[in-house]
Design a protein around this motif. Structure first.
Motif, PDB file in Angstrom:
ATOM      1  N   ALA A   1      60.473  23.539  53.220  1.00 32.82           N
ATOM      2  CA  ALA A   1      60.423  22.433  54.177  1.00 32.82           C
ATOM      3  C   ALA A   1      59.004  22.136  54.650  1.00 32.82           C
ATOM      4  O   ALA A   1      58.621  20.969  54.796  1.00 32.82           O
ATOM      5  N   ASP A   2      58.183  23.174  54.881  1.00 32.24           N
ATOM      6  CA  ASP A   2      56.817  22.921  55.356  1.00 32.24           C
ATOM      7  C   ASP A   2      55.970  22.240  54.285  1.00 32.24           C
ATOM      8  O   ASP A   2      55.128  21.395  54.598  1.00 32.24           O
ATOM      9  N   ALA A   3      56.204  22.558  53.011  1.00 26.98           N
ATOM     10  CA  ALA A   3      55.488  21.893  51.916  1.00 26.98           C
ATOM     11  C   ALA A   3      55.910  20.427  51.831  1.00 26.98           C
ATOM     12  O   ALA A   3      55.076  19.539  51.606  1.00 26.98           O
ATOM     13  N   VAL A   4      57.198  20.167  52.033  1.00 27.95           N
ATOM     14  CA  VAL A   4      57.702  18.786  52.012  1.00 27.95           C
ATOM     15  C   VAL A   4      57.111  17.996  53.182  1.00 27.95           C
ATOM     16  O   VAL A   4      56.698  16.847  53.014  1.00 27.95           O
ATOM     17  N   ALA A   5      57.036  18.619  54.348  1.00 30.21           N
ATOM     18  CA  ALA A   5      56.467  17.936  55.525  1.00 30.21           C
ATOM     19  C   ALA A   5      55.005  17.562  55.275  1.00 30.21           C
ATOM     20  O   ALA A   5      54.575  16.439  55.583  1.00 30.21           O
ATOM     21  N   ALA A   6      54.231  18.468  54.702  1.00 30.84           N
ATOM     22  CA  ALA A   6      52.823  18.178  54.399  1.00 30.84           C
ATOM     23  C   ALA A   6      52.724  17.065  53.358  1.00 30.84           C
ATOM     24  O   ALA A   6      51.888  16.164  53.473  1.00 30.84           O
TER      25      ALA A   6
ATOM     26  N   ALA B   1      44.288  11.510  44.536  1.00 27.98           N
ATOM     27  CA  ALA B   1      44.867  12.772  44.057  1.00 27.98           C
ATOM     28  C   ALA B   1      44.188  13.962  44.726  1.00 27.98           C
ATOM     29  O   ALA B   1      44.845  14.960  45.055  1.00 27.98           O
ATOM     30  N   SER B   2      42.889  13.859  44.968  1.00 29.24           N
ATOM     31  CA  SER B   2      42.131  14.951  45.589  1.00 29.24           C
ATOM     32  C   SER B   2      42.565  15.220  47.025  1.00 29.24           C
ATOM     33  O   SER B   2      42.351  16.313  47.545  1.00 29.24           O
ATOM     34  N   ARG B   3      43.175  14.242  47.670  1.00 31.28           N
ATOM     35  CA  ARG B   3      43.638  14.407  49.065  1.00 31.28           C
ATOM     36  C   ARG B   3      45.014  15.063  49.159  1.00 31.28           C
ATOM     37  O   ARG B   3      45.464  15.407  50.256  1.00 31.28           O
ATOM     38  N   CYS B   4      45.696  15.225  48.041  1.00 26.63           N
ATOM     39  CA  CYS B   4      47.061  15.771  48.049  1.00 26.63           C
ATOM     40  C   CYS B   4      47.069  17.202  48.574  1.00 26.63           C
ATOM     41  O   CYS B   4      46.217  18.007  48.194  1.00 26.63           O
ATOM     42  N   PRO B   5      48.038  17.547  49.424  1.00 30.70           N
ATOM     43  CA  PRO B   5      48.124  18.914  49.941  1.00 30.70           C
ATOM     44  C   PRO B   5      48.816  19.855  48.942  1.00 30.70           C
ATOM     45  O   PRO B   5      49.778  20.544  49.261  1.00 30.70           O
ATOM     46  N   ALA B   6      48.323  19.879  47.715  1.00 31.30           N
ATOM     47  CA  ALA B   6      48.918  20.707  46.661  1.00 31.30           C
ATOM     48  C   ALA B   6      48.543  22.173  46.857  1.00 31.30           C
ATOM     49  O   ALA B   6      47.534  22.492  47.491  1.00 31.30           O
ATOM     50  N   SER B   7      49.345  23.051  46.287  1.00 26.14           N
ATOM     51  CA  SER B   7      49.073  24.485  46.377  1.00 26.14           C
ATOM     52  C   SER B   7      48.286  24.959  45.154  1.00 26.14           C
ATOM     53  O   SER B   7      48.050  24.191  44.220  1.00 26.14           O
ATOM     54  N   ASP B   8      47.905  26.221  45.167  1.00 25.98           N
ATOM     55  CA  ASP B   8      47.097  26.796  44.088  1.00 25.98           C
ATOM     56  C   ASP B   8      47.750  26.684  42.713  1.00 25.98           C
ATOM     57  O   ASP B   8      47.049  26.668  41.711  1.00 25.98           O
ATOM     58  N   ASN B   9      49.065  26.630  42.666  1.00 22.34           N
ATOM     59  CA  ASN B   9      49.757  26.607  41.373  1.00 22.34           C
ATOM     60  C   ASN B   9      50.076  25.190  40.898  1.00 22.34           C
ATOM     61  O   ASN B   9      50.802  25.016  39.936  1.00 22.34           O
ATOM     62  N   GLU B  10      49.525  24.177  41.547  1.00 25.29           N
ATOM     63  CA  GLU B  10      49.836  22.793  41.191  1.00 25.29           C
ATOM     64  C   GLU B  10      48.606  22.059  40.679  1.00 25.29           C
ATOM     65  O   GLU B  10      47.496  22.281  41.149  1.00 25.29           O
TER      66      GLU B  10
END
Length: 142
Positions: free
Chosen positions: A23-28, A96-105
């Motif tokens: 849920a926190d990843a979806v919120a971000a 794309a650089s602004r995306c709150p992606a994680s290390d594995n994305e």
């Protein structure tokens, strides 16, 4: 110019059916999506179920052959996408650089081919494409 930003989450190729993000990843991600929308560049976006719930249709010998997921040979799979309309490849990269992606994305950016990109003979062969796009709701907004 239209660009697809393709989300490629490492490990998603072996995700179990029904796997969903935290849920926190979806919120971000929603905050990021809202910024795309507010800037007027967002055309479409969707997340995708894991490959374990999908199928592939190949055409060996010209005959369709269906393979149910997961796909053992897959090393990278799509987790979702955004369709954006911006003025340049550089602007798409900036978004794309602004995306709150994680290390594995990883986000792959691909420009959409427009009919005007092709020579006259190809444009003629694709007669009716723009009508199809309008009916499908996928024509670019100018």
């Amino acid at each position: 110019m239209r660009f697809m930003m393709l989300m490629i989450p490492k490990g998603y190729e072996s995700a179990a059916p029904g796997t969903v993000p935290e849920a926190d990843a979806v919120a971000a991600m929603m905050k990021y999506n809202e910024s795309l929308q507010k800037a007027g560049v967002l055309l479409a976006l969707d997340g995708l179920h894991p490959p374990s719930m999908g199928a592939r249709v190949s055409f060996k010998g010209g005959k369709p052959q269906v393979t149910d997921g997961p796909f053992s040979e897959a090393r990278e799979v799509l987790g979702g996408y955004w369709m954006i309309q911006v003025k340049s490849r550089e602007e798409a990269i900036a978004w794309a650089s602004r995306c709150p992606a994680s290390d594995n994305e990883v986000i792959e950016i691909r420009q959409v081919q427009e009919l005007a990109d092709f020579p006259a003979d190809v444009q003629k062969a694709a007669a009716g494409l723009q009508d199809m796009q309008q009916q499908a709701g996928s024509t670019p907004k100018h």
